[in-house]
Scaffold this motif. Structure first.
Motif, PDB file in Angstrom:
ATOM      1  N   ALA A  10       3.808  24.965 -12.271  1.00 45.72           N
ATOM      2  CA  ALA A  10       3.331  23.937 -11.037  1.00 45.72           C
ATOM      3  C   ALA A  10       3.149  22.462 -11.724  1.00 45.72           C
ATOM      4  O   ALA A  10       2.124  22.204 -12.448  1.00 45.72           O
ATOM      5  N   LEU A  11       3.882  21.530 -11.367  1.00 48.24           N
ATOM      6  CA  LEU A  11       3.882  20.209 -12.130  1.00 48.24           C
ATOM      7  C   LEU A  11       3.307  18.991 -10.936  1.00 48.24           C
ATOM      8  O   LEU A  11       4.219  18.860 -10.278  1.00 48.24           O
ATOM      9  N   ASP A  12       2.379  18.787 -11.041  1.00 46.98           N
ATOM     10  CA  ASP A  12       1.703  17.627 -10.238  1.00 46.98           C
ATOM     11  C   ASP A  12       1.342  16.237 -10.777  1.00 46.98           C
ATOM     12  O   ASP A  12       1.255  16.271 -12.095  1.00 46.98           O
ATOM     13  N   GLY A  13       1.053  15.479  -9.902  1.00 42.75           N
ATOM     14  CA  GLY A  13       0.617  13.996 -10.440  1.00 42.75           C
ATOM     15  C   GLY A  13       1.188  12.824  -9.758  1.00 42.75           C
ATOM     16  O   GLY A  13       2.003  13.087  -8.745  1.00 42.75           O
ATOM     17  N   PRO A  14       0.632  11.794  -9.995  1.00 42.18           N
ATOM     18  CA  PRO A  14       1.070  10.678  -9.053  1.00 42.18           C
ATOM     19  C   PRO A  14       2.451  10.126  -9.282  1.00 42.18           C
ATOM     20  O   PRO A  14       3.403  10.474 -10.388  1.00 42.18           O
ATOM     21  N   SER A  15       2.796   9.076  -8.580  1.00 39.29           N
ATOM     22  CA  SER A  15       4.100   8.394  -8.626  1.00 39.29           C
ATOM     23  C   SER A  15       4.221   7.827 -10.229  1.00 39.29           C
ATOM     24  O   SER A  15       3.202   7.117 -10.658  1.00 39.29           O
ATOM     25  N   GLY A  16       5.261   7.792 -10.707  1.00 40.99           N
ATOM     26  CA  GLY A  16       5.558   7.114 -11.945  1.00 40.99           C
ATOM     27  C   GLY A  16       4.923   7.750 -13.431  1.00 40.99           C
ATOM     28  O   GLY A  16       5.075   7.365 -14.383  1.00 40.99           O
ATOM     29  N   THR A  17       4.513   9.176 -13.332  1.00 41.47           N
ATOM     30  CA  THR A  17       4.139   9.882 -14.150  1.00 41.47           C
ATOM     31  C   THR A  17       5.437  10.735 -15.155  1.00 41.47           C
ATOM     32  O   THR A  17       5.211  10.949 -16.255  1.00 41.47           O
ATOM     33  N   SER A 156      -1.387   5.418 -17.165  1.00 36.79           N
ATOM     34  CA  SER A 156      -1.947   4.240 -16.691  1.00 36.79           C
ATOM     35  C   SER A 156      -1.083   3.722 -15.531  1.00 36.79           C
ATOM     36  O   SER A 156       0.142   3.815 -15.392  1.00 36.79           O
ATOM     37  N   THR A 157      -1.568   2.798 -14.740  1.00 41.98           N
ATOM     38  CA  THR A 157      -1.151   2.291 -13.596  1.00 41.98           C
ATOM     39  C   THR A 157       0.070   1.367 -14.026  1.00 41.98           C
ATOM     40  O   THR A 157       0.936   1.292 -13.545  1.00 41.98           O
ATOM     41  N   GLY A 158      -0.354   0.492 -15.122  1.00 38.82           N
ATOM     42  CA  GLY A 158       0.714  -0.199 -15.601  1.00 38.82           C
ATOM     43  C   GLY A 158       2.304   0.428 -16.095  1.00 38.82           C
ATOM     44  O   GLY A 158       3.136  -0.057 -15.875  1.00 38.82           O
ATOM     45  N   VAL A 159       1.683   1.323 -16.762  1.00 43.54           N
ATOM     46  CA  VAL A 159       2.935   2.183 -17.440  1.00 43.54           C
ATOM     47  C   VAL A 159       3.764   2.988 -16.303  1.00 43.54           C
ATOM     48  O   VAL A 159       4.814   2.839 -16.158  1.00 43.54           O
ATOM     49  N   ARG A 160       2.922   3.420 -15.390  1.00 42.01           N
ATOM     50  CA  ARG A 160       3.707   4.146 -13.910  1.00 42.01           C
ATOM     51  C   ARG A 160       4.447   2.939 -13.427  1.00 42.01           C
ATOM     52  O   ARG A 160       5.674   3.248 -12.862  1.00 42.01           O
ATOM     53  N   ALA A 161       3.873   1.833 -13.105  1.00 48.74           N
ATOM     54  CA  ALA A 161       4.703   0.434 -12.124  1.00 48.74           C
ATOM     55  C   ALA A 161       5.965   0.138 -13.270  1.00 48.74           C
ATOM     56  O   ALA A 161       6.927  -0.019 -12.426  1.00 48.74           O
ATOM     57  N   ALA A 162       5.770   0.129 -14.341  1.00 46.53           N
ATOM     58  CA  ALA A 162       6.916  -0.214 -15.236  1.00 46.53           C
ATOM     59  C   ALA A 162       7.961   0.872 -15.330  1.00 46.53           C
ATOM     60  O   ALA A 162       9.348   0.395 -15.164  1.00 46.53           O
ATOM     61  N   ARG A 163       7.755   2.091 -15.337  1.00 44.13           N
ATOM     62  CA  ARG A 163       8.525   3.087 -14.979  1.00 44.13           C
ATOM     63  C   ARG A 163       9.067   3.053 -13.635  1.00 44.13           C
ATOM     64  O   ARG A 163      10.770   3.367 -13.643  1.00 44.13           O
ATOM     65  N   ARG A 164       8.634   2.768 -12.668  1.00 41.57           N
ATOM     66  CA  ARG A 164       9.019   2.764 -11.486  1.00 41.57           C
ATOM     67  C   ARG A 164      10.135   1.636 -11.389  1.00 41.57           C
ATOM     68  O   ARG A 164      11.289   1.706 -10.623  1.00 41.57           O
ATOM     69  N   SER A 165       9.680   0.448 -11.994  1.00 39.15           N
ATOM     70  CA  SER A 165      10.509  -0.591 -11.712  1.00 39.15           C
ATOM     71  C   SER A 165      11.819  -0.224 -12.603  1.00 39.15           C
ATOM     72  O   SER A 165      13.115  -0.806 -12.029  1.00 39.15           O
ATOM     73  N   ALA A 166      11.711   0.269 -13.780  1.00 35.42           N
ATOM     74  CA  ALA A 166      13.042   0.620 -14.491  1.00 35.42           C
ATOM     75  C   ALA A 166      13.865   1.514 -13.816  1.00 35.42           C
ATOM     76  O   ALA A 166      15.142   1.406 -13.774  1.00 35.42           O
ATOM     77  N   GLN A 167      13.371   2.573 -12.979  1.00 37.96           N
ATOM     78  CA  GLN A 167      14.099   3.536 -12.207  1.00 37.96           C
ATOM     79  C   GLN A 167      14.696   2.991 -11.021  1.00 37.96           C
ATOM     80  O   GLN A 167      15.840   3.123 -10.668  1.00 37.96           O
ATOM     81  N   ASP A 168      13.983   1.901 -10.439  1.00 39.97           N
ATOM     82  CA  ASP A 168      14.583   1.308  -9.156  1.00 39.97           C
ATOM     83  C   ASP A 168      15.832   0.242  -9.812  1.00 39.97           C
ATOM     84  O   ASP A 168      16.954   0.177  -9.065  1.00 39.97           O
ATOM     85  N   SER A 169      15.545  -0.272 -10.879  1.00 33.72           N
ATOM     86  CA  SER A 169      16.697  -1.160 -11.334  1.00 33.72           C
ATOM     87  C   SER A 169      17.922  -0.341 -11.603  1.00 33.72           C
ATOM     88  O   SER A 169      19.062  -0.824 -11.453  1.00 33.72           O
ATOM     89  N   ALA A 170      17.558   0.678 -12.587  1.00 36.87           N
ATOM     90  CA  ALA A 170      18.915   1.720 -12.570  1.00 36.87           C
ATOM     91  C   ALA A 170      19.509   2.004 -11.609  1.00 36.87           C
ATOM     92  O   ALA A 170      20.864   2.277 -11.652  1.00 36.87           O
ATOM     93  N   ALA A 171      18.998   2.321 -10.386  1.00 31.55           N
ATOM     94  CA  ALA A 171      19.651   2.602  -9.385  1.00 31.55           C
ATOM     95  C   ALA A 171      19.954   1.565  -8.263  1.00 31.55           C
ATOM     96  O   ALA A 171      20.558   1.827  -7.128  1.00 31.55           O
ATOM     97  N   GLU A 176      10.215  -7.270  -7.383  1.00 37.38           N
ATOM     98  CA  GLU A 176       9.345  -7.805  -8.277  1.00 37.38           C
ATOM     99  C   GLU A 176       8.198  -6.841  -8.860  1.00 37.38           C
ATOM    100  O   GLU A 176       7.699  -5.934  -8.184  1.00 37.38           O
ATOM    101  N   PRO A 177       8.149  -7.075 -10.165  1.00 38.22           N
ATOM    102  CA  PRO A 177       6.999  -6.138 -10.898  1.00 38.22           C
ATOM    103  C   PRO A 177       5.629  -6.071 -10.220  1.00 38.22           C
ATOM    104  O   PRO A 177       5.164  -4.931  -9.875  1.00 38.22           O
ATOM    105  N   ASP A 178       5.199  -7.188  -9.652  1.00 37.46           N
ATOM    106  CA  ASP A 178       3.837  -6.943  -8.996  1.00 37.46           C
ATOM    107  C   ASP A 178       4.027  -6.258  -7.445  1.00 37.46           C
ATOM    108  O   ASP A 178       2.863  -5.533  -7.029  1.00 37.46           O
ATOM    109  N   GLU A 179       4.939  -6.311  -6.866  1.00 38.56           N
ATOM    110  CA  GLU A 179       5.387  -5.756  -5.633  1.00 38.56           C
ATOM    111  C   GLU A 179       5.388  -4.236  -6.109  1.00 38.56           C
ATOM    112  O   GLU A 179       4.823  -3.296  -5.182  1.00 38.56           O
TER     113      GLU A 179
END
Length: 251
Positions: A10-17, A156-171, A176-179
């Motif tokens: 069972a693998l849980d966690g918030p977005s971007g982990t 960390s929130t910063g790391v998770r946001a950066a990962r999500r930005s990279a994921q969105d850009s790849a797709a 915007e990073p702040d968004e």
């Protein structure tokens, strides 16, 4: 192969982990099935939006969930998600679905229906192949509380946001990073604060901070934990025969 997984991770966690990438990689390495429960909530959200249903209307959302023809594959190499015979793997990751999915996932009746389906899928995979990696936000606490290994990924929130930005850009989804950071923080508040099945680690979960770890390091830690629990077997499942829901309305 390292060995074949026996039982449920069972693998849980918030977005971007890194849950999705880690879960798929781990399942593939260990010859196991894979289930993305979050994709199921996203598919229901997409069905609601397509039907013009207000994500804040629990009665209407229950009807949408009951009538949604959702199919989810459990092959970690091809984890398809189908809505009304339409492959919606890309559509469920759109900004409109992302903005509404937390509200939909907070509806108790929606969760009850989907948890029942998720448990059935897990049992099907275990009966056929013996092991499955399930990712989401309530797997260790609600969907599979008897899982042999429960893991809660953090970062960390910063790391998770950066990962999500990279994921969105790849797709091809630009933001915007702040968004993106604001969206990640909003999703955290909604998922952790909902009254039904809030996001939280199970009491016996292994908590792993992935902020400074790459994929291989995370997978190595989880394989070690799996081996410690004697969850690795030797037989190999038949290739290309992963079971899953082949469409069909949720019960």
């Amino acid at each position: 192969m390292l060995g074949v997984l026996r039982g449920v991770v069972a693998l849980d966690g918030p977005s971007g982990t890194g849950k999705t990438t880690v879960a798929r990689t781990l399942a593939g390495r260990l010859g196991a099935g894979y289930l993305d429960t979050g994709a199921m909530y996203r598919a229901v959200t997409l069905a609601a939006l397509r039907s013009g249903v207000d994500p804040a209307d629990p009665v209407a959302l229950e009807k949408v969930t009951e009538g949604a023809d959702i199919g989810v594959g459990t092959d970690p190499d091809e984890p398809v998600i189908v809505l009304d015979e339409d492959d919606v793997g890309e559509a469920i990751r759109g900004a409109d679905v992302t903005a509404a999915v937390s509200a939909v996932a907070a509806v108790p009746s929606v969760r009850r229906i989907l948890v029942e389906v998720q448990r059935a899928i897990i049992e099907d995979v275990l009966d056929e192949y013996g092991g499955i990696v399930v990712e989401g936000r309530d797997i260790g606490t609600v969907v599979a509380p008897e899982a042999e290994l429960k893991v809660y990924l953090t970062a960390s929130t910063g790391v998770r946001a950066a990962r999500r930005s990279a994921q969105d850009s790849a797709a091809g989804r630009q933001a915007e990073p702040d968004e993106v950071r604001a969206a990640v923080e909003r999703r955290d508040r909604l998922d952790s604060g909902r009254a039904t099945d809030p996001l939280r680690p199970a009491e016996d979960a292994v908590e792993l901070d992935t902020s400074d770890l790459d994929l291989e390091q995370v997978v190595a830690v989880l394989v070690e934990r799996i081996a410690e629990r004697d969850m690795l077997g030797e037989s190999t499942p038949a290739a290309g025969m992963w079971p899953g829901t082949e469409g069909g309305s949720a019960p």
